[in-house]
Scaffold this active site. Structure first.
Site, short mmCIF file in Angstrom:
data_model
loop_
_atom_site.label_atom_id
_atom_site.label_comp_id
_atom_site.label_asym_id
_atom_site.label_seq_id
_atom_site.Cartn_x
_atom_site.Cartn_y
_atom_site.Cartn_z
CG ASN A 10 -1.69 1.22 1.45
OD1 ASN A 10 -1.80 2.04 0.53
ND2 ASN A 10 -2.25 1.38 2.64
CD1 TRP A 11 3.52 0.96 -2.62
CD2 TRP A 11 3.47 1.85 -4.67
NE1 TRP A 11 4.20 0.10 -3.46
CE2 TRP A 11 4.19 0.63 -4.73
CE3 TRP A 11 3.33 2.59 -5.85
CZ2 TRP A 11 4.74 0.13 -5.91
CZ3 TRP A 11 3.87 2.10 -7.03
CH2 TRP A 11 4.57 0.88 -7.06
CE LYS A 12 0.18 3.24 4.77
NZ LYS A 12 0.38 3.30 6.22
CG HIS A 95 -5.55 1.66 5.42
ND1 HIS A 95 -5.04 2.59 6.30
CD2 HIS A 95 -4.56 0.77 5.19
CE1 HIS A 95 -3.78 2.27 6.58
NE2 HIS A 95 -3.47 1.17 5.92
CD GLU A 97 -2.48 5.27 7.03
OE1 GLU A 97 -2.50 5.38 5.79
OE2 GLU A 97 -1.52 4.75 7.65
CD GLU A 167 -3.31 -2.88 7.50
OE1 GLU A 167 -2.27 -3.19 6.90
OE2 GLU A 167 -3.85 -1.77 7.39
N GLY A 173 2.83 1.69 10.79
CA GLY A 173 3.78 2.79 10.62
C GLY A 173 4.53 3.17 11.90
CB SER A 213 5.67 -2.39 11.79
OG SER A 213 5.23 -1.08 12.09
N GLY A 234 2.92 -1.29 4.32
CA GLY A 234 3.02 0.13 3.99
C GLY A 234 4.47 0.51 3.72
N GLY A 235 5.14 1.00 4.75
CA GLY A 235 6.50 1.55 4.62
C GLY A 235 7.47 0.67 3.85
C1 PEP Z 1 -0.46 -0.22 6.06
O1 PEP Z 1 -0.36 0.84 5.50
O2 PEP Z 1 -1.47 -0.89 5.86
C2 PEP Z 1 0.62 -0.65 6.95
C3 PEP Z 1 0.51 -1.79 7.56
O3 PEP Z 1 1.71 0.19 7.08
P1 PEP Z 1 3.15 -0.18 7.68
O4 PEP Z 1 3.59 -1.46 7.04
O5 PEP Z 1 4.02 0.98 7.35
O6 PEP Z 1 2.96 -0.36 9.16
#
Ligand code: PEP
Length: 251
Positions: A10-12, A95, A97, A167, A173, A213, A234-235
């Site tokens: 997920n590049w957000k 999600h 966010e 999640e 993050g 993470s 994500g990251g």
């Molecule tokens: C996400 O954006 O769904 C996520 C899990 O981010 P990260 O891996 O950065 O925690």
């Protein structure tokens, strides 16, 4: 039952056209060499370019959200009809966010899931508890409630196109990961909820990703858990150096 692992990035709010094309292209050899399903979800503006870059490869392309309306007065939103034109395969919905910064409720997420399925998309449906809910011992209760509300009105046949991403909000993050066992315990709760709502067969088949993470150094242990069937990342999905080892965790 053997469930195929599903690794999604997920590049957000990341990715100019040049960056997005370069990263998607760099992932192709690893995705080709893998038996796992691989998806990238760029920002809307880069979807067409990424679709073009990964053409002929097994990489799926996702969107990070969609409007609950097909068309109408929703300034700034993107419709399922527009995503269909772009050839989007999967839509990420619910999600944390979107819930935290855009006020999305379980009811709205349910409406979006139904609309996306009606238009033939696959869905990655996200749920998970906040830190306060976990500390109050309510993690299981929260994901059961969220799953029931998100799946209201969905048939067992619909579930073939639905992946769940558990999640825990406090792990996204932050560098904090749920221990593999803690994550697996909640995955089991979610799977039991699907069995209760539908059948054991549906519960055994549904893919439940873990997100929060996930990194190259913890992916193997997470993926070794009985009920973790992939990751929403994500990251670590923003660089080939870190996403490729996640795609190829089993090599
Ligand atoms: C996400 O954006 O769904 C996520 C899990 O981010 P990260 O891996 O950065 O925690």
């Amino acid at each position: 039952m053997a469930r195929k692992k599903f690794l999604a990035g997920n590049w957000k709010l990341w990715g100019t056209l040049g960056e997005a094309k370069a990263l998607a292209t760099a992932l192709i050899p690893a995705a080709k060499a893998s038996e796992n399903r691989v998806l990238v979800a760029p920002p809307y503006t880069a979807i067409a370019a990424v679709k073009e870059a990964v053409k002929g490869s097994p990489i799926l392309v996702g969107a990070q959200d969609v409007s609950a309306l097909e068309t109408g007065a929703r300034t700034g939103e993107i419709s399922v009809l527009m995503l269909k034109e772009l050839g989007v395969d999967v839509i990420i919905l619910g999600h944390s966010e979107r819930r935290q910064f855009h006020g999305e409720t379980d009811k709205l997420v349910n409406e979006k899931i139904k609309l996306a399925l009606k238009h033939g998309f696959e869905v990655i449906y996200c749920n998970g508890e906040t830190l306060a809910e976990r500390e109050a011992g309510k993690a299981a209760e929260v994901v059961i409630r969220q799953t029931k509300e998100a799946f209201a009105g969905l048939t067992e046949a619909d579930l073939a196109k639905v992946t769940i991403a558990y999640e825990p909000v406090w792990a996204i993050g932050t560098g904090k990961t749920a221990t593999p066992k803690d994550a697996n315990d909640i995955h089991k709760v979610i799977r039991s909820t699907v069995a209760e709502l539908y059948t054991k067969k549906a519960a055994d088949a549904i893919i439940i990703q873990y997100g929060g993470s996930v990194k190259p150094d913890n992916v193997k242990e997470l993926m070794a858990q009985t009920d973790i069937d992939g990751a929403l990342v994500g990251g670590a999905s923003l660089k080939a150096d870190t996403f490729i080892p996640i795609i190829a965790f089993d090599k």
